[in-house]
Design an enzyme around this catalytic site. Structure first.
Site, mmCIF file in Angstrom:
data_model
loop_
_atom_site.group_PDB
_atom_site.id
_atom_site.type_symbol
_atom_site.label_atom_id
_atom_site.label_comp_id
_atom_site.label_asym_id
_atom_site.label_seq_id
_atom_site.Cartn_x
_atom_site.Cartn_y
_atom_site.Cartn_z
ATOM 1 N N ALA A 220 0.836 -1.191 0.000
ATOM 2 C CA ALA A 220 0.000 0.000 0.000
ATOM 3 C C ALA A 220 0.880 1.254 0.000
ATOM 4 O O ALA A 220 2.051 1.187 0.352
ATOM 5 C CB ALA A 220 -0.899 -0.020 1.226
ATOM 6 N N PRO A 221 0.317 2.387 -0.386
ATOM 7 C CA PRO A 221 1.099 3.624 -0.394
ATOM 8 C C PRO A 221 1.628 3.945 1.005
ATOM 9 O O PRO A 221 0.938 3.728 1.997
ATOM 10 C CB PRO A 221 0.091 4.689 -0.820
ATOM 11 C CG PRO A 221 -1.010 3.949 -1.487
ATOM 12 C CD PRO A 221 -1.041 2.586 -0.886
ATOM 13 N N THR A 223 3.971 2.516 2.715
ATOM 14 C CA THR A 223 4.441 1.432 3.570
ATOM 15 C C THR A 223 5.959 1.303 3.531
ATOM 16 O O THR A 223 6.520 0.426 4.181
ATOM 17 C CB THR A 223 3.811 0.085 3.159
ATOM 18 O OG1 THR A 223 3.846 -0.021 1.746
ATOM 19 C CG2 THR A 223 2.387 -0.018 3.643
ATOM 20 N N GLY A 224 6.609 2.143 2.745
ATOM 21 C CA GLY A 224 8.068 2.145 2.767
ATOM 22 C C GLY A 224 8.726 1.425 1.613
ATOM 23 O O GLY A 224 9.869 0.993 1.728
ATOM 24 N N LYS A 225 8.034 1.328 0.487
ATOM 25 C CA LYS A 225 8.606 0.619 -0.660
ATOM 26 C C LYS A 225 9.833 1.352 -1.192
ATOM 27 O O LYS A 225 10.880 0.753 -1.418
ATOM 28 C CB LYS A 225 7.554 0.465 -1.765
ATOM 29 C CG LYS A 225 6.335 -0.328 -1.318
ATOM 30 C CD LYS A 225 5.350 -0.530 -2.443
ATOM 31 C CE LYS A 225 4.671 0.743 -2.880
ATOM 32 N NZ LYS A 225 3.809 1.332 -1.850
ATOM 33 N N GLU A 442 -12.164 -13.486 9.595
ATOM 34 C CA GLU A 442 -10.905 -14.197 9.332
ATOM 35 C C GLU A 442 -10.759 -15.417 10.242
ATOM 36 O O GLU A 442 -10.252 -16.453 9.818
ATOM 37 C CB GLU A 442 -9.705 -13.262 9.500
ATOM 38 C CG GLU A 442 -9.670 -12.090 8.509
ATOM 39 C CD GLU A 442 -9.742 -12.523 7.051
ATOM 40 O OE1 GLU A 442 -9.250 -13.622 6.727
ATOM 41 O OE2 GLU A 442 -10.305 -11.768 6.233
ATOM 42 N N HIS A 445 -12.563 -18.267 8.592
ATOM 43 C CA HIS A 445 -11.756 -18.929 7.557
ATOM 44 C C HIS A 445 -10.735 -19.862 8.196
ATOM 45 O O HIS A 445 -10.580 -21.014 7.795
ATOM 46 C CB HIS A 445 -10.966 -17.887 6.753
ATOM 47 C CG HIS A 445 -11.775 -17.128 5.742
ATOM 48 N ND1 HIS A 445 -12.534 -17.742 4.788
ATOM 49 C CD2 HIS A 445 -11.882 -15.795 5.519
ATOM 50 C CE1 HIS A 445 -13.100 -16.811 4.016
ATOM 51 N NE2 HIS A 445 -12.724 -15.607 4.449
HETATM 52 P P1 ADP Z 1 6.013 4.062 -0.548
HETATM 53 O O1 ADP Z 1 7.132 4.111 -1.528
HETATM 54 O O2 ADP Z 1 5.662 2.664 -0.124
HETATM 55 O O3 ADP Z 1 4.808 4.841 -0.916
HETATM 56 P P2 ADP Z 1 7.862 5.521 1.042
HETATM 57 O O4 ADP Z 1 9.008 4.595 1.020
HETATM 58 O O5 ADP Z 1 7.915 6.662 0.113
HETATM 59 O O6 ADP Z 1 6.524 4.726 0.806
HETATM 60 O O7 ADP Z 1 7.646 6.017 2.532
HETATM 61 C C1 ADP Z 1 7.475 7.359 2.835
HETATM 62 C C2 ADP Z 1 8.134 7.684 4.141
HETATM 63 O O8 ADP Z 1 7.489 7.031 5.222
HETATM 64 C C3 ADP Z 1 9.560 7.230 4.221
HETATM 65 O O9 ADP Z 1 10.426 8.168 3.689
HETATM 66 C C4 ADP Z 1 9.779 7.036 5.705
HETATM 67 O O10 ADP Z 1 10.076 8.244 6.336
HETATM 68 C C5 ADP Z 1 8.417 6.601 6.184
HETATM 69 N N1 ADP Z 1 8.341 5.143 6.283
HETATM 70 C C6 ADP Z 1 7.529 4.335 5.571
HETATM 71 N N2 ADP Z 1 7.692 3.052 5.918
HETATM 72 C C7 ADP Z 1 8.652 3.017 6.856
HETATM 73 C C8 ADP Z 1 9.270 1.957 7.597
HETATM 74 N N3 ADP Z 1 8.927 0.673 7.429
HETATM 75 N N4 ADP Z 1 10.224 2.289 8.480
HETATM 76 C C9 ADP Z 1 10.576 3.575 8.658
HETATM 77 N N5 ADP Z 1 10.035 4.604 7.995
HETATM 78 C C10 ADP Z 1 9.073 4.357 7.101
HETATM 79 ZN ZN ZN Z 2 -12.962 -13.742 3.581
#
Ligand code: ADP
Ligand code: ZN
Length: 643
Positions: A220-221, A223-225, A442, A445
């Site tokens: 999801a948006p 989440t730290g990808k 859940e 399930h």
């Molecule tokens: P995505 O690419 O999944 O949309 P981002 O990597 O751009 O998300 O995350 C945005 C910001 O949120 C990061 O720069 C960081 O500051 C924070 N963040 C998100 N996930 C994490 C995590 N797992 N650990 C630490 N910081 C995180």
């Molecule tokens: Zn279900």
């Protein structure tokens, strides 16, 4: 933005032209007095001309000023006399005159013993100013335009065709380490191998290790990808080349494809390195999904990406990471072996994970002793990493505004409320009642899966929302790879699919919309059993036309050409309904018998959000050894094989 840039552009063009005109008029201005041709002739006749340069339209001459005051009009004489002297002699002056058609000139110059030469009219300086400089300026501006206008529409992108350098963000060192990424340990572990490879590609090659070319990070948006991808580059100490999928898709056919080529060319030069493509779905949407005509440009870009991925040699140490939150709409070609064949899922963090992420972001912030990040984590179910980072930041700002010396719990509470309000608007937070419903669903399930001998074992249950559709999920790990499934196994799977809905019925006496996907899959499965696998006694060992599988692609199904009678169609429908109905009855019985366990599991889920296999085992064991709860027979009895 584009309009503003264009106005700026014209402003600059005007400025540069103005400067040029001024420079020209200054440098090219004759340093000498211009006199009428007749006066020049007079001077020539009087023997005052020493040297002359006959140009195409003018004659430059050096004259002896002495004794010319009688020959020339007073004003002219003074103007000439006032000119700066030449070095050769104090009495010499430069003049210029417009050349007149005069066949006698040469002979007269000769007669007067003047040294003269032909046209050397333009000196190197004037050539420079008149030609080289404007061209240089135009070229500079061209380059500037290319750099400026790459992203925007209009003029810039026309000029920037094929030059993606401006939009590929290159970071030679991201500075992000795995320690900066918290709460998504599984994803980190999966990417560890990529880091190892990038650190020392030679070693892997020597050992014959096969390294993935592309890894798709799904989540999801927020989440730290992106953060994770940067951390991989940071840990491996390699450059990070990033571009967003949406930036590839341009108005002009061919631009995106050229950018892809350029991106890969750059990556080859910098290997080992990482290419990161954010929003892969923007360019990797399944071809044909847009319907009539499609989008030629996007298709070309996508094809180019596929060609480049196939063409380059991953052994040199270029790895492509891509991120998407909608893997289901990607073109299947992107996911084939040799392309993005590895998938790393990044979930929204659970309570523990959220606490870890909060800790990472609280590092640079002064926290008051009353702050307990575990409490903050407990209050923020469904929050992604970016939301949590936002909370810390908001709280710090709030505390600063209030003039506090440290961030207090109250600031954090305030920040949570704020962020929640924002998220609620975007529909990403469940209210507690919904959360409870999902927990029962859940658990249903999971318990059915555990009660069926042929169903896959449950490995994880989660009520952390994932993606747009799924509010929770129950993960089952197949014990072995299966190619053939028996009827009894399919029936067990059907039961598991219905488990969620039945649990809701039992607990609330009502059902929610949350089971829509389950029901669709159950119906699909029942239909396959009857029309494809010949598993219906009433219809016999016959197969019917396959419903066109839109499993991966959301392509609207084509109208089917039906090759069986209406009577058969009705029979098929009846059989499907019967399979589902019978399954529903079986599941209702199973879950009623285990009502106590169902409650316990749902409560555990509400508390922990994620229940893994060991926790589930412990719970089931406790339920078996204490079957005291009303009407709960030993778990073994519930394992009655389905009819
Ligand atoms: P995505 O690419 O999944 O949309 P981002 O990597 O751009 O998300 O995350 C945005 C910001 O949120 C990061 O720069 C960081 O500051 C924070 N963040 C998100 N996930 C994490 C995590 N797992 N650990 C630490 N910081 C995180
Ligand atoms: Zn279900």
């Amino acid at each position: 933005m584009a309009i503003k840039q264009q106005t700026m552009l014209w402003y600059w063009v005007a400025m540069i032209i103005l400067v040029l005109v001024l420079a020209q008029s200054y440098f090219l201005k004759p340093q000498t007095t211009t006199i009428p041709y007749s006066d020049f002739k007079t001077l020539l006749a009087a023997g005052k001309v020493r040297e002359a340069t006959v140009g195409r339209s003018t004659i430059d001459a050096e004259i002896d000023i002495q004794g010319t005051d009688k020959l020339l009009p007073a004003a002219e004489y003074h103007a000439i006399a006032a000119e700066s002297r030449t070095q050769t002699a104090p009495e010499l002056r430069q003049i210029v005159t417009d050349r007149v058609q005069d066949p006698q000139l040469t002979s007269e110059l000769q007669a007067a013993h003047v040294r003269f030469s032909g046209s050397v009219q333009s000196t190197w300086l004037s050539t420079l100013l008149a030609w080289v400089l404007p061209i240089a300026v135009i070229m500079l501006m061209w380059g500037w335009l290319m750099r400026k206008g790459m992203g925007g529409a209009g003029m810039g992108s026309v000029m920037g065709i094929g030059q993606s350098k401006a939009k590929v963000y290159v970071e030679t060192a991201t500075g992000v380490r795995f320690a900066d990424v918290a709460g998504i340990d599984e994803a980190k572990a999966e990417l560890e191998e990529v880091v190892q490879f990038l650190r020392d590609p030679q070693r892997f090659r020597r050992l014959g290790g096969k390294i993935p070319k592309g890894v798709l990070i799904v989540g999801a948006p927020g989440t730290g990808k992106t953060l994770l991808a940067k951390a991989v580059a940071g840990e491996a100490g390699v450059p990070f080349l990033s571009i967003s999928g949406s930036e590839f898709v341009e108005m002009f056919v061919g631009v995106g494809a050229a950018r892809v080529r350029d991106l890969f060319a750059q990556a080859q030069q910098r290997a080992p390195c990482i290419i990161f493509i954010d929003e892969l779905d923007a360019l990797g949407k399944a071809r044909g999904i847009t319907g009539v005509g499609g989008n030629d440009e996007r298709e070309q870009t996508l094809n180019q990406l596929l060609v480049q991925m196939d063409g380059f040699d991953s052994q040199r140490g270029v790895i492509i990471l891509a991120a998407t939150n909608r893997p289901e709409i990607l073109d299947p070609a992107l996911l084939r072996p040799g392309r993005f064949d590895r998938h790393v899922a990044v979930d929204r963090p659970d309570v523990k994970g959220r606490e870890a992420i909060l800790k990472v972001h609280a590092k640079g912030v002064v926290l008051a002793p009353d702050v307990d990040l575990a409490v903050v984590a407990a209050k923020t179910p469904g929050f992604a990493g970016a939301d949590l980072a936002n909370i810390i930041n908001e709280a710090a700002l709030h505390a600063a505004r209030e003039g506090k010396t440290a961030v207090q719990m109250a600031d954090l509470e305030e920040a949570i409320d704020r962020v929640i309000a924002g998220l609620e608007k975007r529909n990403r937070i469940m209210n507690p009642k919904e959360k409870e419903t999902v927990a029962y669903h859940e658990s249903g399930h999971a318990l059915v899966a555990e009660s069926r001998p042929h169903a896959d074992r449950v490995s994880k249950i989660s009520i952390i929302p994932r993606g747009i559709a799924a509010l929770g999920y129950t993960q089952q790990l197949p014990t072995e790879e299966r190619y053939l499934l028996k009827r009894s196994e399919l029936l067990d799977r059907l039961d598991v699919l219905l488990g969620g809905r039945v649990a809701e019925e039992l607990v609330y006496g009502d059902v929610s919309t949350g089971a829509q996907d389950d029901l669709r899959r159950a119906t699909d499965m029942a239909r396959h059993m009857i029309t494809q696998y010949g598993m219906s006694e009433r219809l016999g060992q016959v197969t019917f036309d396959a419903p066109r599988q839109g499993a991966f692609l959301a392509v609207p199904e084509m109208p089917q050409q039906v090759t069986y009678s209406e009577e058969t169609a009705r029979l098929i429908d009846e059989e499907i309904a019967r399979l589902i109905r019978e399954s529903h009855e079986r599941v209702t019985q199973t879950l009623s018998e285990q009502r106590g366990t169902l409650e316990a599991l749902a409560r555990l889920l509400l508390e922990k959000e994620v229940v893994d296999r060991p926790a589930l085992d412990a719970l089931l064991k406790a339920a078996r050894s204490a079957p005291a709860a009303a009407g709960t027979p030993p778990a073994g009895a519930a394992r009655a094989a389905p009819a």
